[in-house]
Design an enzyme around this catalytic site. Structure first.
Site, PDB file in Angstrom:
ATOM      1  CB  CYS A 100      -1.071  -0.039   1.185  1.00 15.44           C
ATOM      2  SG  CYS A 100      -2.146   1.345   1.314  1.00 15.44           S
ATOM      3  CG  HIS A 142      -5.590  -2.425  -1.681  1.00 22.04           C
ATOM      4  ND1 HIS A 142      -4.358  -2.971  -0.773  1.00 22.04           N
ATOM      5  CD2 HIS A 142      -5.211  -1.037  -1.918  1.00 22.04           C
ATOM      6  CE1 HIS A 142      -3.741  -2.025  -0.577  1.00 22.04           C
ATOM      7  NE2 HIS A 142      -4.061  -0.765  -1.152  1.00 22.04           N
ATOM      8  CD  GLU A 143      -6.512   1.078  -4.748  1.00 21.38           C
ATOM      9  OE1 GLU A 143      -5.424   0.731  -5.006  1.00 21.38           O
ATOM     10  OE2 GLU A 143      -6.699   2.101  -4.140  1.00 21.38           O
ATOM     11  CG  HIS A 146      -7.536   2.911   0.359  1.00 22.84           C
ATOM     12  ND1 HIS A 146      -6.512   2.803   1.416  1.00 22.84           N
ATOM     13  CD2 HIS A 146      -6.359   2.085  -0.409  1.00 22.84           C
ATOM     14  CE1 HIS A 146      -5.256   2.277   1.270  1.00 22.84           C
ATOM     15  NE2 HIS A 146      -5.155   2.089   0.108  1.00 22.84           N
TER      16      HIS A 146
HETATM   17  O1  LIG Z   1      -1.879   1.960  -1.871  1.00 18.73           O
HETATM   18  C1  LIG Z   1      -2.374   1.523  -3.045  1.00 18.73           C
HETATM   19  O2  LIG Z   1      -3.848   1.474  -2.992  1.00 18.73           O
HETATM   20  C2  LIG Z   1      -1.802   0.944  -4.235  1.00 18.73           C
HETATM   21  C3  LIG Z   1      -1.335  -0.336  -3.960  1.00 18.73           C
HETATM   22  C4  LIG Z   1      -2.197  -1.396  -5.096  1.00 18.73           C
HETATM   23  C5  LIG Z   1      -2.233  -2.612  -4.839  1.00 18.73           C
HETATM   24  C6  LIG Z   1      -3.549  -3.369  -3.934  1.00 18.73           C
HETATM   25  C7  LIG Z   1      -3.290  -4.739  -3.993  1.00 18.73           C
HETATM   26  C8  LIG Z   1      -2.380  -5.378  -4.578  1.00 18.73           C
HETATM   27  C9  LIG Z   1      -1.236  -4.892  -4.970  1.00 18.73           C
HETATM   28  C10 LIG Z   1      -1.121  -3.334  -5.247  1.00 18.73           C
HETATM   29  C11 LIG Z   1      -0.100  -0.820  -4.148  1.00 18.73           C
HETATM   30  O3  LIG Z   1       0.851  -0.346  -3.289  1.00 18.73           O
HETATM   31  S1  LIG Z   1       0.702  -0.448  -5.737  1.00 18.73           S
HETATM   32  C12 LIG Z   1       2.291  -1.178  -5.577  1.00 18.73           C
HETATM   33  C13 LIG Z   1       2.448  -2.479  -6.065  1.00 18.73           C
HETATM   34  C14 LIG Z   1       2.327  -2.837  -7.178  1.00 18.73           C
HETATM   35  C15 LIG Z   1       2.350  -3.962  -7.833  1.00 18.73           C
HETATM   36  C16 LIG Z   1       1.912  -5.206  -6.978  1.00 18.73           C
HETATM   37  C17 LIG Z   1       2.192  -4.955  -5.633  1.00 18.73           C
HETATM   38  C18 LIG Z   1       2.298  -3.597  -5.095  1.00 18.73           C
HETATM   39 ZN   LIG Z   2      -3.253   0.860  -0.288  1.00 24.14          ZN
END
Ligand SMILES: O=C(O)C[C@@H](Cc1ccccc1)[C@H](O)SCc1ccccc1
Ligand SMILES: [Zn+2]
Length: 157
Positions: A100, A142-143, A146
């Site tokens: 995240c 995940h989003e 938030h």
């Molecule tokens: O903070 C966020 O919402 C961005 C998240 C998005 C994410 C959610 C679930 C699984 C993977 C990513 C990440 O920090 S973006 C960085 C990242 C990119 C690829 C794979 C894992 C993490």
């Molecule tokens: Zn996040």
């Protein structure tokens, strides 16, 4: 568009319930969407939600792309999803690694629904109903968390 500062865990904005977007044509909302896309790109994110840039609105970006941990993730055009919701989900949940942008340096195995049917308004205001599976479903969930004041570390089993 400008890159915005990303709120870090501990900032109360990340624990609020975000407000629905009333008027999608509002230039402030359209500019927020452009800034979210720019911020996710500069932070190498595959998603980002408005509360993470201290704007407590129900809008996020999903921008899946292949990464070392998810090499077969689909390449997506960064997509704004406004007032999103899950309208159906699979019985099975799958654990997968998440990070995240608001919780730097932490990775955890999080259970998520493997398949979801979602509805959201796109940035032109059209209602979209789509099915997402696997990594894209994971990013959406995940989003969406938030927008409800949740962070992935709350879901570590
Ligand atoms: O903070 C966020 O919402 C961005 C998240 C998005 C994410 C959610 C679930 C699984 C993977 C990513 C990440 O920090 S973006 C960085 C990242 C990119 C690829 C794979 C894992 C993490
Ligand atoms: Zn996040």
């Amino acid at each position: 568009a400008e890159q915005l500062e990303i709120a870090q865990l501990g900032n109360p904005i990340l624990r609020q319930n975000a407000q629905p977007v009333e008027d999608i044509t509002d230039t402030a909302i359209q500019q927020l969407i452009d800034s979210l896309i720019a911020t996710a790109a500069s932070a190498n994110g595959v998603g980002i939600a408005a509360p993470q840039v201290s704007q407590s609105y129900r809008v996020f970006i999903v921008a899946s792309r292949p990464s070392p941990r998810y090499p077969n993730a689909p390449e997506m055009v960064p997509t704004a999803m406004i007032n999103p919701k899950i309208i159906a989900y699979s019985a099975e949940r799958v654990k997968g690694w998440e990070g995240c942008l608001s919780v730097p340096g932490v990775r955890g195995l999080v259970p998520r629904y493997q398949a979801i049917t979602v509805e959201y308004l796109d940035r032109q205001g059209n209602l979209q109903r789509q099915e997402f599976t696997d990594f894209v479903a994971r990013i959406f969930q995940h989003e969406l968390d938030h927008l409800d004041g949740m962070v992935f570390v709350d879901r570590l089993e």
